[in-house]
Motif scaffolding. Structure first.
Motif, PDB file in Angstrom:
ATOM      1  N   MET A 228       0.570  -3.836  -7.119  1.00  0.00           N
ATOM      2  CA  MET A 228       0.722  -5.177  -7.703  1.00  0.00           C
ATOM      3  C   MET A 228      -0.308  -6.171  -7.150  1.00  0.00           C
ATOM      4  O   MET A 228      -0.256  -7.356  -7.465  1.00  0.00           O
ATOM      5  N   ASP A 229      -1.170  -5.651  -6.238  1.00  0.00           N
ATOM      6  CA  ASP A 229      -2.236  -6.469  -5.649  1.00  0.00           C
ATOM      7  C   ASP A 229      -1.673  -7.704  -4.932  1.00  0.00           C
ATOM      8  O   ASP A 229      -2.124  -8.831  -5.117  1.00  0.00           O
ATOM      9  N   ILE A 230      -0.650  -7.437  -4.084  1.00  0.00           N
ATOM     10  CA  ILE A 230      -0.009  -8.526  -3.335  1.00  0.00           C
ATOM     11  C   ILE A 230      -0.348  -8.352  -1.848  1.00  0.00           C
ATOM     12  O   ILE A 230      -0.098  -7.285  -1.274  1.00  0.00           O
TER      13      ILE A 230
ATOM     14  N   ALA B 261       8.364  -9.143  -2.631  1.00  0.00           N
ATOM     15  CA  ALA B 261       7.591 -10.238  -3.241  1.00  0.00           C
ATOM     16  C   ALA B 261       8.398 -10.812  -4.400  1.00  0.00           C
ATOM     17  O   ALA B 261       9.151 -10.095  -5.065  1.00  0.00           O
TER      18      ALA B 261
ATOM     19  N   ASN C   2       7.840 -13.148  -7.878  1.00  0.00           N
ATOM     20  CA  ASN C   2       6.814 -13.694  -8.785  1.00  0.00           C
ATOM     21  C   ASN C   2       5.406 -13.529  -8.197  1.00  0.00           C
ATOM     22  O   ASN C   2       4.614 -14.479  -8.133  1.00  0.00           O
ATOM     23  N   ASN C   3       5.149 -12.338  -7.704  1.00  0.00           N
ATOM     24  CA  ASN C   3       3.852 -11.940  -7.135  1.00  0.00           C
ATOM     25  C   ASN C   3       3.487 -12.666  -5.833  1.00  0.00           C
ATOM     26  O   ASN C   3       2.349 -12.597  -5.378  1.00  0.00           O
ATOM     27  N   LYS C   4       4.458 -13.331  -5.197  1.00  0.00           N
ATOM     28  CA  LYS C   4       4.203 -13.982  -3.914  1.00  0.00           C
ATOM     29  C   LYS C   4       5.027 -13.263  -2.842  1.00  0.00           C
ATOM     30  O   LYS C   4       6.240 -13.090  -2.978  1.00  0.00           O
ATOM     31  N   TYR C   5       4.344 -12.856  -1.750  1.00  0.00           N
ATOM     32  CA  TYR C   5       4.989 -12.121  -0.652  1.00  0.00           C
ATOM     33  C   TYR C   5       5.979 -13.015   0.091  1.00  0.00           C
ATOM     34  O   TYR C   5       5.633 -14.137   0.483  1.00  0.00           O
TER      35      TYR C   5
ATOM     36  N   MET D  88       3.102  -2.786  -3.113  1.00  0.00           N
ATOM     37  CA  MET D  88       2.357  -4.027  -2.868  1.00  0.00           C
ATOM     38  C   MET D  88       0.892  -3.865  -3.305  1.00  0.00           C
ATOM     39  O   MET D  88       0.303  -4.772  -3.913  1.00  0.00           O
TER      40      MET D  88
ATOM     41  N   TYR E 182       0.187  -8.217   1.981  1.00  0.00           N
ATOM     42  CA  TYR E 182       1.440  -7.955   2.708  1.00  0.00           C
ATOM     43  C   TYR E 182       1.174  -7.887   4.203  1.00  0.00           C
ATOM     44  O   TYR E 182       0.021  -7.808   4.647  1.00  0.00           O
TER      45      TYR E 182
ATOM     46  N   HIS F 219       8.895  -3.976   1.776  1.00  0.00           N
ATOM     47  CA  HIS F 219       8.160  -5.227   1.560  1.00  0.00           C
ATOM     48  C   HIS F 219       8.707  -5.888   0.291  1.00  0.00           C
ATOM     49  O   HIS F 219       8.995  -5.194  -0.697  1.00  0.00           O
TER      50      HIS F 219
END
Length: 506
Positions: free
Chosen positions: A294-296, A311, A313-316, A291, A298, A309
């Motif tokens: 990928m700079d997501i 995600a 398309n880069n959305k948690y 996470m 969480y 964890h």
């Protein structure tokens, strides 16, 4: 012996040379390929991988190692190639210490001689000498006494003194107890261990595979913006190409067939997780590192277990908690042991403190010591030994190779025989074939019942014999009474010993 490495790949210049682990020196550079055992303790200087530490810690989830990580001999390198600098010679390495502990621990055991062995050692010669004196001395000393009368009395005395009732019924009581225990699925390797179980004051448990199932399963699913079913379905598909225990547990929880046609562009990032395209969506499933990479954003709450964890398309979209399951009867086992006046229940585990504390609290254990290696477990056991009384016994319950030294060191080693390792079963004194911890309390009840029957036989046989011996010496009884005191008492004691086989209501 399964954990003993056969060779080490030592790097000499640009070449790899296979050598015996005994010949490797501190500071040598070794290379461990995927699937190989780590031959010596060292520090990783190149590469990263997942290593299976179950042989040492008993924990099923592999541990990630990278440059700077310490590695221990006896573990298995799962996927990557790692280069390490040797920090300990083979004789000082973890695997060598385990083997040494198993070989030497049993020599510390004190085998108390049973009462009957001591009793028979003095009893038999004493009664034979008394019988000889009884036949010879009175006719020489007492007026009117005849040799025929006193020889008859001496013979009656000898018949009564024959220790058959004790010699047959006491071992038979213990054999009955062992037989009764085996009916309940518990194998006891000797009557001395059955006897010791009745005197147990402290019971020490391993965690994984003993109080827990040792199989990691999905425990909780926490979605964000999607349903639980969708979160699990996407994660299981993304992880479908991996044979990692976490991936296998996700596929088990999903329970439906994986449609490989829906999956493409699978990329497994060692120590982080998996990125895959499922139904055209980019699914990322892994740990906190993935996470962050990928700079997501969480979920950052405190969680116990292994957390996946997820995600899209880069959305948690949520997280899944995977943890070892506690056995159905573990809590009942602790409850029954406390009801049986066990002073202390302790857990020793190689798992982390948060998981160890959670399991201990859930089961009602008195103490927990976490993050222990096999040598640490033996050390901790020595400390716990000081807390019992002189006559009290300490029992250890375990199932893995890593538990073998502790099983051998404890007064009574109890192994889980269904799924337990051969090393643990070999080192143990008692083997629970059904893998149910609640059988420990049942076996203790059998032990106490067996001892009670054995004590009844000892008191009954010796009591009757002493009375008839005195009466025979004074000529009050006949040979018939002497025969009853020998054969009759033996039959009654043997019939009483058979009661040890009856374990239905325990």
């Amino acid at each position: 012996m399964d954990i003993r490495p056969d060779y080490a790949n030592v790097k000499k210049g640009d070449e790899l040379v296979k050598v015996d682990p005994d010949e490797v020196q501190i500071g040598d550079i070794i290379v461990i390929k995927a699937g190989e055992k780590i031959p010596l303790d060292g520090k990783v200087i190149e590469g990263s991988s997942m290593i299976d530490t179950s042989a040492l810690t008993g924990e099923s989830v592999p541990r990630e190692v990278e440059v700077g990580s310490d590695i221990l001999s006896g573990c298995i390198n799962i996927n990557g190639v790692i280069t390490a600098e040797v920090t300990k010679e083979f004789g000082e390495s973890t695997v060598s210490k385990i083997l040494d502990l198993v070989e030497n621990a049993s020599s510390k055991k004190s085998n108390s001689e049973q009462f009957i062995t001591k009793f028979a050692r003095y009893y038999t010669p004493v009664v034979v000498i008394i019988a000889v004196f009884l036949a010879i001395i009175p006719p020489l000393v007492i007026d009117g006494a005849t040799f025929s009368d006193w020889i008859y009395r001496a013979l009656a005395f000898l018949v009564v003194s024959c220790p058959c009732a004790l010699v047959i019924s006491i071992p038979l009581s213990f054999f009955g107890g062992i037989g009764g225990a085996s009916k309940k699925g518990v194998l006891v390797k000797g009557s001395n261990y059955l006897e010791a179980l009745a005197e147990t004051e402290i019971v020490v448990f391993d965690k994984t595979g003993t109080l827990t199932k040792g199989v990691f399963n999905v425990q909780e699913i926490h979605p964000e913006g999607v349903s639980k079913e969708e979160l699990l379905e996407l994660t299981a598909h993304a992880e479908s190409y991996s044979n990692h225990p976490i991936s296998l547990s996700l596929k088990r929880a999903y329970s439906k067939e994986i449609d490989n046609g829906r999956i493409s562009d699978v990329e497994e990032i060692s120590g982080h997780g998996v990125i895959a395209t499922v139904d055209g969506k980019k699914v990322m499933a892994g740990n906190i590192k993935l996470m962050k990479m990928m700079d997501i954003p969480y979920f950052k709450g405190e969680l116990i277990g292994t957390i996946v964890h997820v995600a899209v398309n880069n959305k948690y979209i949520g997280y899944i908690v995977i943890a070892d399951e506690v056995k159905e009867d573990s809590a009942q086992a602790i409850k029954e042991l406390k009801a049986a006046n066990i002073k202390q229940t302790v857990m020793l585990t190689g798992d982390n403190k948060s998981i160890g504390s959670k399991v201990a609290k859930e089961l009602g254990l008195d103490k927990v010591y976490a993050e222990l290696l096999p040598a640490d477990k033996v050390e901790k056991l020595e400390e716990i030994f000081l807390q019992k009384s002189k006559k009290g016994k300490l029992a250890f319950v375990g199932d893995g190779i890593n538990d073998a030294p502790v099983l051998a060191r404890a007064d009574i080693g109890i192994a889980m025989g269904g799924l337990g390792s051969d090393a643990a079963i070999e080192a143990a004194d008692v083997v629970i074939m059904t893998d149910e911890p609640s059988k420990i309390a049942t076996t203790m009840k059998i032990s106490k019942k067996t001892l009670k029957i054995a004590h009844q036989n000892i008191v009954f046989a010796i009591g009757i014999k002493i009375i008839v011996l005195i009466l025979s010496a004074f000529g009050i009884t006949t040979m018939w009474a002497a025969i009853f005191a020998d054969v009759g008492v033996t039959i009654i004691a043997v019939l009483n010993a058979f009661r040890a086989l009856n374990v239905k209501n325990l």
